[in-house]
Design a protein around this motif. Structure first.
Motif, PDB file in Angstrom:
ATOM      1  N   ARG A  83     -16.545 -26.474 -15.308  1.00 21.60           N
ATOM      2  CA  ARG A  83     -16.785 -27.183 -14.055  1.00 21.60           C
ATOM      3  C   ARG A  83     -15.448 -27.522 -13.424  1.00 21.60           C
ATOM      4  N   TYR A 112     -17.626 -30.244  -6.580  1.00 24.27           N
ATOM      5  CA  TYR A 112     -17.607 -29.573  -7.877  1.00 24.27           C
ATOM      6  C   TYR A 112     -18.040 -28.119  -7.731  1.00 24.27           C
ATOM      7  N   SER A 147     -13.269 -29.299 -10.374  1.00 21.00           N
ATOM      8  CA  SER A 147     -13.370 -30.450  -9.475  1.00 21.00           C
ATOM      9  C   SER A 147     -12.341 -30.326  -8.366  1.00 21.00           C
TER      10      SER A 147
END
Length: 129
Positions: free
Chosen positions: A19, A80, A21
């Motif tokens: 993930r 995200y 950011s």
């Protein structure tokens, strides 16, 4: 001044997840469009995904559709990019970019690398063993 900082890259095995950011400053997410792009040294940049500030519409490149998900947390001023089912072909430097929202434009038309004015420093994603 619009600024973004990416994080979350790393080394992951094929089939794994990461993930990314993108934390913004100098703006609120409702007022800007955010895009994720990727580029390897010596290669042309490729759009990955974009999210519209005005209505939250999203766009995905065909190469990542069904595997990547873009989302935003307005309270944290953060966007995200959830990346699942990663393959070696996803290995690249991933960049977050921001520009003022264009409400009259579809997010797909908006998601053009050259049309974003402010860029982060990039985060390396490597998919391999």
């Amino acid at each position: 001044q619009l600024q973004v900082v990416e994080s979350g890259g790393g080394l992951v095995q094929p089939g794994g997840s990461l993930r990314l950011s993108c934390v913004g400053s100098g703006f609120t997410l409702e007022d800007v469009d955010i895009g994720w792009f990727r580029q390897a040294p010596g290669k042309e940049g490729e759009r990955v995904s974009c999210i519209s500030g005005s209505d939250g519409d999203t766009y995905y490149a065909n190469s990542v559709k069904g595997r990547f998900t873009i989302s935003r947390d307005n309270a944290k001023n953060t966007v995200y990019l959830q990346m699942d089912s990663l393959t070696p072909a996803d290995t690249d430097v991933y960049y977050c970019a921001v520009d003022k929202s264009h409400p009259g434009e579809t997010v797909q038309a908006r998601c053009v690398l050259a049309d974003f004015s402010s860029w982060g420093q990039g985060t390396q994603v490597t998919v391999g063993t």
